[in-house]
Each structure stands twice: as structure tokens, then as C-alpha cells.
Write an enzyme that holds these catalytic residues in place. Structure first.
Site, PDB file in Angstrom:
ATOM      1  N   HIS A 178       0.721  -1.192  -0.085  1.00  0.00           N
ATOM      2  CA  HIS A 178       0.086  -0.019  -0.050  1.00  0.00           C
ATOM      3  C   HIS A 178       0.849   1.448  -0.048  1.00  0.00           C
ATOM      4  O   HIS A 178       1.171   1.873   0.956  1.00  0.00           O
ATOM      5  CB  HIS A 178      -1.099  -0.232   0.931  1.00  0.00           C
ATOM      6  CG  HIS A 178      -2.140  -0.925   1.072  1.00  0.00           C
ATOM      7  ND1 HIS A 178      -2.661  -1.547   2.278  1.00  0.00           N
ATOM      8  CD2 HIS A 178      -2.687  -1.401  -0.107  1.00  0.00           C
ATOM      9  CE1 HIS A 178      -3.731  -2.210   1.670  1.00  0.00           C
ATOM     10  NE2 HIS A 178      -3.549  -2.332   0.394  1.00  0.00           N
ATOM     11  N   CYS A 186       3.751 -11.881   2.335  1.00  0.00           N
ATOM     12  CA  CYS A 186       4.539 -11.755   3.724  1.00  0.00           C
ATOM     13  C   CYS A 186       4.560 -13.151   4.390  1.00  0.00           C
ATOM     14  O   CYS A 186       3.511 -13.603   4.678  1.00  0.00           O
ATOM     15  CB  CYS A 186       4.160 -10.625   4.630  1.00  0.00           C
ATOM     16  SG  CYS A 186       5.064 -10.494   5.971  1.00  0.00           S
ATOM     17  N   GLU A 201      -5.542  -8.161   3.612  1.00  0.00           N
ATOM     18  CA  GLU A 201      -5.130  -9.359   4.671  1.00  0.00           C
ATOM     19  C   GLU A 201      -6.322 -10.054   5.184  1.00  0.00           C
ATOM     20  O   GLU A 201      -6.170 -11.542   5.298  1.00  0.00           O
ATOM     21  CB  GLU A 201      -4.174  -8.787   5.530  1.00  0.00           C
ATOM     22  CG  GLU A 201      -3.733  -9.845   6.532  1.00  0.00           C
ATOM     23  CD  GLU A 201      -2.815  -9.264   7.639  1.00  0.00           C
ATOM     24  OE1 GLU A 201      -2.672 -10.097   8.681  1.00  0.00           O
ATOM     25  OE2 GLU A 201      -2.216  -8.117   7.394  1.00  0.00           O
ATOM     26  N   CYS A 250       2.757  -8.312  13.707  1.00  0.00           N
ATOM     27  CA  CYS A 250       4.023  -8.702  13.055  1.00  0.00           C
ATOM     28  C   CYS A 250       5.027  -7.774  13.705  1.00  0.00           C
ATOM     29  O   CYS A 250       4.630  -6.686  14.470  1.00  0.00           O
ATOM     30  CB  CYS A 250       4.309  -8.682  11.574  1.00  0.00           C
ATOM     31  SG  CYS A 250       4.587  -6.684  11.021  1.00  0.00           S
TER      32      CYS A 250
END
EC number: 1.17.7.4
Length: 318
Positions: free
Chosen positions: A49, A104, A134, A203
Site C-alpha cells: 500500500h 508476507c 489481508e 508482526c
């Protein structure tokens, strides 16, 4: 404006900031695919993004599409770092498309956890933002009805599962650490038997960037965050600064800066979301230097050394 008439501005820059290992990997996958196969290479959704990153890849020959039906037969396609439902690679294979998955690895880890929990017979409560790529990708890993989306503590209070003793929870990787902690606390209070993930889903890069903003906010009058308006982790950095009692604003790049935001600001905090390149940070510092005598200082709260492997087939190209 000559230097003699420029007012002073202390600039406190958070570290870590900007690109994380997952973003680095995703961008590199597109670049290497272009080197290996030549243009065009198609990319389903924004690879990350950030408009600057997307425009840079377009200039190299990447074509961004929303859905696979926009990709011609026998083309090369890359899936974005946010992850995709299982139906997407299945569709690519059925059409004979050559694809690379830039999801990812930390998002992929959540996908695998979701699959395991469903195999165990658990219903998953997923903490995330409706409509985020996501979230869509994670829901697409398991049969329909296997997961319920929760966004807020109020959602937890209103949640009425059919089997309250057989729940587990997972989270989107780019959420606010503080907000998510409150939501998890509410879930565990209402459903004491709910199964938690083996490790933290949010994360390391998201957590580290939020901690860095907290560290500089105490010394700043205001905070600027460089990032895209559809970047979850960037929006969370603004919220972290505001929660610390500071004025905060998200801008995509230096040209978007509203100078009135700096009225009365003597010490300005600066950071960048995980999909914003360092080049945009330096661009903003240069713009600030046009009007201020800038004294720049970096505050590092932790050092990131993580790197993710490239997919098979691209390692040789690298």
C-alpha cells in the site's frame, strides 16, 4: 527564505521506520520477475500500500489489476504481500498462468494457523478490519463459516457463537498493539476457554514502529507519518501518536504537507509506515529545510535484522 530568517525546528526521526522485510521481499519479487521474464508482469492488487512504490514498478513494466480475469493467458502474475484467498492461485493454475506469491511470510504463518485450527474443529474469531486485503485473504484459507470477524471490544460483547467453549482467535498482522490487547482481553474474559495463537500475530515490524513512535512522542509537539491512506500499519502509527496526546497527521509525501500543521511546533516527530520507502522520508526532510533550520536527530528503539527468502525460481535471478 535565507537561513538567517528560517525559524529553528528540531526533527526527531523514529527508528525503525519504513520498509519491513515483507515489503522489501514483495517489491524485490516484482523487480526480479520483470528482469527474468521481461515486461509486462501483472500484479494482482497493489503489491504494497504505497502509491510511490506502485508507480515506480509501473514505470519498470508492472501492470496492476484488481482480479485475475484482467490478466491475459500465458502471462506472468504476482500476488500482493497482503495474501490472497486459496481460490486465487487455484484460478491462476486453471488458466495456465505462471504466478509468484509475494505474500508476507508472517501473513502466511497466520494462514497456516487458521487451517490447523479449523482442522482441530475450532471456530476462529479473527480480529481485523473488514475489507482489508489481508483479512479477505485469511478468510479465504478456510471453509466459509469457519471464522467470524471482530473489529472492536463492542463487537466482542455482541458476539454470540454457537459453541462458546470451542473458540480460537487470530489477528491481522498490522493492527494497533494496544487496541488489539484490549480486544483480546475482552475475548478472554467472555470466553475463558478461547485458544490463543502460539505466538504474537501482530508482526514484529508493526510492533516495532508503534513502539518507536511512543518513544519519540513524549519529546514532540506533533508527529508526521509518511504512508498511504489505505495502509493499515501507517494509520495505526497516527493513532499511537494521538493516543500519546500529540497532534498527528498522515501524508503520502512531502508535497502533501500542510504548513499550517507546523504552527507552534518546535519539535516535530517523523516516521514512516512499513510500505513507505526511505526516499520519501528524505524528501520530506529536504522540504522542511526550505522553511526551517532543521536540527535532525534519530531515536532508535530497536534494530531489525530480519530478511525473508525469495520464492524458488527467483533466487538464481537475484
Amino acid at each position: 527564505m535565507t537561513d538567517a530568517f528560517k525559524p529553528p525546528l528540531d526533527l526527531l526521526i523514529a527508528a525503525p521506520r519504513g520498509f519491513c522485510a515483507g515489503v522489501d521481499r514483495a517489491i524485490r519479487i516484482v523487480e526480479l520477475a520483470l528482469e527474468k521474464h521481461g515486461a509486462p508482469v501483472y500484479v494482482r492488487h497493489e503489491i504494497v500500500h504505497n502509491k510511490f512504490v506502485v508507480d515506480s514498478l509501473k514505470a519498470k513494466g508492472a501492470i496492476f489489476v484488481e482480479e485475475l480475469d484482467e490478466v491475459p493467458a500465458n502471462a506472468h502474475v504476482v500476488f500482493s504481500a497482503h495474501g490472497v484467498p486459496k481460490s486465487v492461485p487455484a484460478d491462476a493454475e486453471s488458466r495456465g498462468l505462471d504466478y509468484l506469491d509475494a505474500t508476507c511470510p508472517l501473513v502466511s504463518k497466520v494462514h497456516r494457523q487458521a487451517e490447523r485450527l479449523v482442522e482441530m474443529g475450532r471456530h476462529i474469531v479473527f480480529i481485523g478490519h473488514a475489507g482489508h486485503p489481508e483479512v479477505i485473504g485469511t478468510f479465504g484459507q478456510v471453509p466459509q463459516g469457519s471464522m467470524s470477524l471482530i473489529e472492536t471490544v463492542a463487537d466482542v460483547e455482541a458476539f454470540t457463537p454457537t459453541a462458546p467453549d470451542n473458540l480460537a482467535f487470530l489477528t491481522q498482522t498490522t493492527l494497533s498493539v494496544d487496541d488489539t490487547a484490549a480486544t483480546i482481553e475482552a475475548l478472554q474474559r467472555r470466553f475463558p476457554d478461547i485458544l490463543a495463537p502460539r505466538g504474537e500475530d501482530i508482526c514484529y515490524a508493526t510492533s516495532n514502529r508503534q513502539a518507536a513512535v511512543k518513544a519519540i512522542a513524549a519529546e514532540c509537539d506533533a508527529v508526521l507519518v509518511i504512508g498511504a491512506p489505505n495502509s493499515s500499519n501507517s494509520l495505526r502509527l497516527v493513532e499511537v501518536a494521538e493516543r500519546a496526546g500529540k497532534r498527528a497527521q498522515l501524508i503520502q509525501r512531502a508535497a502533501d504537507l500542510d504548513w499550517t500543521f507546523l504552527n507552534g511546533v518546535k519539535t516535530l516527530g517523523l516516521t514512516a509506515g512499513a510500505s513507505a520507502p526511505e526516499l520519501l522520508v528524505r524528501e520530506l526532510v529536504d522540504r522542511l529545510s526550505e522553511r526551517f533550520t532543521v536540527s535532525e536527530r534519530e531515536e532508535e528503539t530497536t534494530r531489525e535484522t530480519i530478511a525473508f527468502k525469495l520464492p524458488r525460481g527467483l533466487e538464481a535471478a537475484a
